[in-house]
Design a protein around this motif. Sequence first.
Motif, PDB file in Angstrom:
ATOM      1  N   GLY A 227      -3.714  -9.766  16.129  1.00  0.00           N
ATOM      2  CA  GLY A 227      -2.476 -10.186  15.475  1.00  0.00           C
ATOM      3  C   GLY A 227      -1.864 -11.351  16.214  1.00  0.00           C
ATOM      4  O   GLY A 227      -2.299 -11.724  17.301  1.00  0.00           O
ATOM      5  N   SER A 228      -0.817 -11.902  15.619  1.00  0.00           N
ATOM      6  CA  SER A 228      -0.116 -12.983  16.304  1.00  0.00           C
ATOM      7  C   SER A 228       0.918 -12.415  17.275  1.00  0.00           C
ATOM      8  O   SER A 228       1.210 -13.021  18.294  1.00  0.00           O
ATOM      9  N   PHE A 229       1.492 -11.269  16.958  1.00  0.00           N
ATOM     10  CA  PHE A 229       2.431 -10.577  17.856  1.00  0.00           C
ATOM     11  C   PHE A 229       3.513 -11.529  18.372  1.00  0.00           C
ATOM     12  O   PHE A 229       3.777 -11.590  19.561  1.00  0.00           O
ATOM     13  N   ASP A 230       4.140 -12.255  17.448  1.00  0.00           N
ATOM     14  CA  ASP A 230       5.149 -13.251  17.825  1.00  0.00           C
ATOM     15  C   ASP A 230       6.490 -12.944  17.181  1.00  0.00           C
ATOM     16  O   ASP A 230       6.839 -13.572  16.190  1.00  0.00           O
ATOM     17  N   PRO A 231       7.202 -11.969  17.712  1.00  0.00           N
ATOM     18  CA  PRO A 231       6.986 -11.173  18.919  1.00  0.00           C
ATOM     19  C   PRO A 231       6.341  -9.832  18.594  1.00  0.00           C
ATOM     20  O   PRO A 231       6.262  -9.429  17.430  1.00  0.00           O
ATOM     21  N   VAL A 232       5.921  -9.127  19.641  1.00  0.00           N
ATOM     22  CA  VAL A 232       5.441  -7.762  19.480  1.00  0.00           C
ATOM     23  C   VAL A 232       6.646  -6.895  19.101  1.00  0.00           C
ATOM     24  O   VAL A 232       7.733  -7.040  19.650  1.00  0.00           O
ATOM     25  N   THR A 233       6.464  -6.032  18.101  1.00  0.00           N
ATOM     26  CA  THR A 233       7.543  -5.160  17.624  1.00  0.00           C
ATOM     27  C   THR A 233       7.216  -3.702  17.929  1.00  0.00           C
ATOM     28  O   THR A 233       6.088  -3.368  18.324  1.00  0.00           O
ATOM     29  N   LEU A 234       8.182  -2.839  17.698  1.00  0.00           N
ATOM     30  CA  LEU A 234       7.934  -1.409  17.867  1.00  0.00           C
ATOM     31  C   LEU A 234       6.896  -0.911  16.867  1.00  0.00           C
ATOM     32  O   LEU A 234       6.150   0.024  17.153  1.00  0.00           O
TER      33      LEU A 234
ATOM     34  N   PHE B 110      -9.610   5.707  20.465  1.00  0.00           N
ATOM     35  CA  PHE B 110     -10.690   4.918  21.041  1.00  0.00           C
ATOM     36  C   PHE B 110     -10.656   4.931  22.552  1.00  0.00           C
ATOM     37  O   PHE B 110      -9.609   5.087  23.162  1.00  0.00           O
ATOM     38  N   ASP B 111     -11.831   4.747  23.156  1.00  0.00           N
ATOM     39  CA  ASP B 111     -11.931   4.696  24.613  1.00  0.00           C
ATOM     40  C   ASP B 111     -11.203   3.479  25.175  1.00  0.00           C
ATOM     41  O   ASP B 111     -10.611   3.534  26.243  1.00  0.00           O
ATOM     42  N   LYS B 112     -11.284   2.384  24.425  1.00  0.00           N
ATOM     43  CA  LYS B 112     -10.661   1.147  24.868  1.00  0.00           C
ATOM     44  C   LYS B 112     -10.138   0.402  23.641  1.00  0.00           C
ATOM     45  O   LYS B 112     -10.855   0.258  22.648  1.00  0.00           O
ATOM     46  N   VAL B 113      -8.886  -0.051  23.727  1.00  0.00           N
ATOM     47  CA  VAL B 113      -8.298  -0.877  22.678  1.00  0.00           C
ATOM     48  C   VAL B 113      -7.909  -2.206  23.310  1.00  0.00           C
ATOM     49  O   VAL B 113      -7.245  -2.232  24.346  1.00  0.00           O
ATOM     50  N   ILE B 114      -8.357  -3.271  22.682  1.00  0.00           N
ATOM     51  CA  ILE B 114      -7.980  -4.605  23.134  1.00  0.00           C
ATOM     52  C   ILE B 114      -6.999  -5.174  22.118  1.00  0.00           C
ATOM     53  O   ILE B 114      -7.357  -5.388  20.954  1.00  0.00           O
ATOM     54  N   ILE B 115      -5.771  -5.374  22.566  1.00  0.00           N
ATOM     55  CA  ILE B 115      -4.798  -6.058  21.719  1.00  0.00           C
ATOM     56  C   ILE B 115      -5.101  -7.540  21.880  1.00  0.00           C
ATOM     57  O   ILE B 115      -4.982  -8.086  22.975  1.00  0.00           O
ATOM     58  N   ALA B 116      -5.521  -8.157  20.800  1.00  0.00           N
ATOM     59  CA  ALA B 116      -6.016  -9.527  20.848  1.00  0.00           C
ATOM     60  C   ALA B 116      -5.040 -10.460  20.139  1.00  0.00           C
ATOM     61  O   ALA B 116      -4.884 -10.414  18.915  1.00  0.00           O
ATOM     62  N   VAL B 117      -4.382 -11.296  20.931  1.00  0.00           N
ATOM     63  CA  VAL B 117      -3.432 -12.268  20.402  1.00  0.00           C
ATOM     64  C   VAL B 117      -4.224 -13.429  19.819  1.00  0.00           C
ATOM     65  O   VAL B 117      -4.974 -14.089  20.536  1.00  0.00           O
ATOM     66  N   MET B 118      -4.048 -13.639  18.541  1.00  0.00           N
ATOM     67  CA  MET B 118      -4.770 -14.718  17.872  1.00  0.00           C
ATOM     68  C   MET B 118      -4.084 -16.045  18.172  1.00  0.00           C
ATOM     69  O   MET B 118      -2.864 -16.157  18.096  1.00  0.00           O
ATOM     70  N   VAL B 119      -4.883 -17.032  18.530  1.00  0.00           N
ATOM     71  CA  VAL B 119      -4.381 -18.369  18.831  1.00  0.00           C
ATOM     72  C   VAL B 119      -4.670 -19.250  17.624  1.00  0.00           C
ATOM     73  O   VAL B 119      -5.830 -19.489  17.300  1.00  0.00           O
ATOM     74  N   ASN B 120      -3.611 -19.679  16.948  1.00  0.00           N
ATOM     75  CA  ASN B 120      -3.764 -20.520  15.771  1.00  0.00           C
ATOM     76  C   ASN B 120      -3.055 -21.850  16.039  1.00  0.00           C
ATOM     77  O   ASN B 120      -1.827 -21.906  16.064  1.00  0.00           O
TER      78      ASN B 120
END
Length: 161
Positions: free
Chosen positions: A8-15, A28-38
């Motif tokens: 996601g863009s998470f601009d900003p991250v919300t609740l 999941f064993d591992k979650v990567i929150i991936a900020v997309m760069v556009n």
Amino acid sequence: MRVAIYPGSFDPVTLGHLDIAERGAKVFDKVIIAVMVNPHKNPLFTSEERKELIRNAVKHLPNVEVDSFPGLLVEYARDQGASVIIKGLRAVSDFESELQMASLNRHMYEAAETLFIPTNHNYSYLSSSIVKEIARHGGPIADFVPKHVELAMREKFSNQS
């Protein structure tokens, strides 16, 4: 190890974002929150600032990491060894575009399944765009974002004046 990407863009991250991240972290064993760069968007926060705000918000989740990536999500997912892409759905209107994207992603990277997580009803009305608009006009955002994000937003908007 089951690795999931939550992009996601998470601009900003919300609740609402954090609710999806916490629920994904239970599965999941591992979650990567991936900020997309556009490069075509003009975000309020830089990708580095967004990553730091998210890291602060998820520090209680030991199996969650925060990263950013340019380019195609499926290439990033492949590079990370992820087999799942997590997407939060607020409303039926989100489903149509997200289903199309899930189908395209699956076509480009067969190993990636998309897991749709319906948003907690407490956050179904929430979006980063709405939060930014409220904050831009000095409105209350404490019910929508973590405290440190609220403070960072207030600072950004006070510096833009």
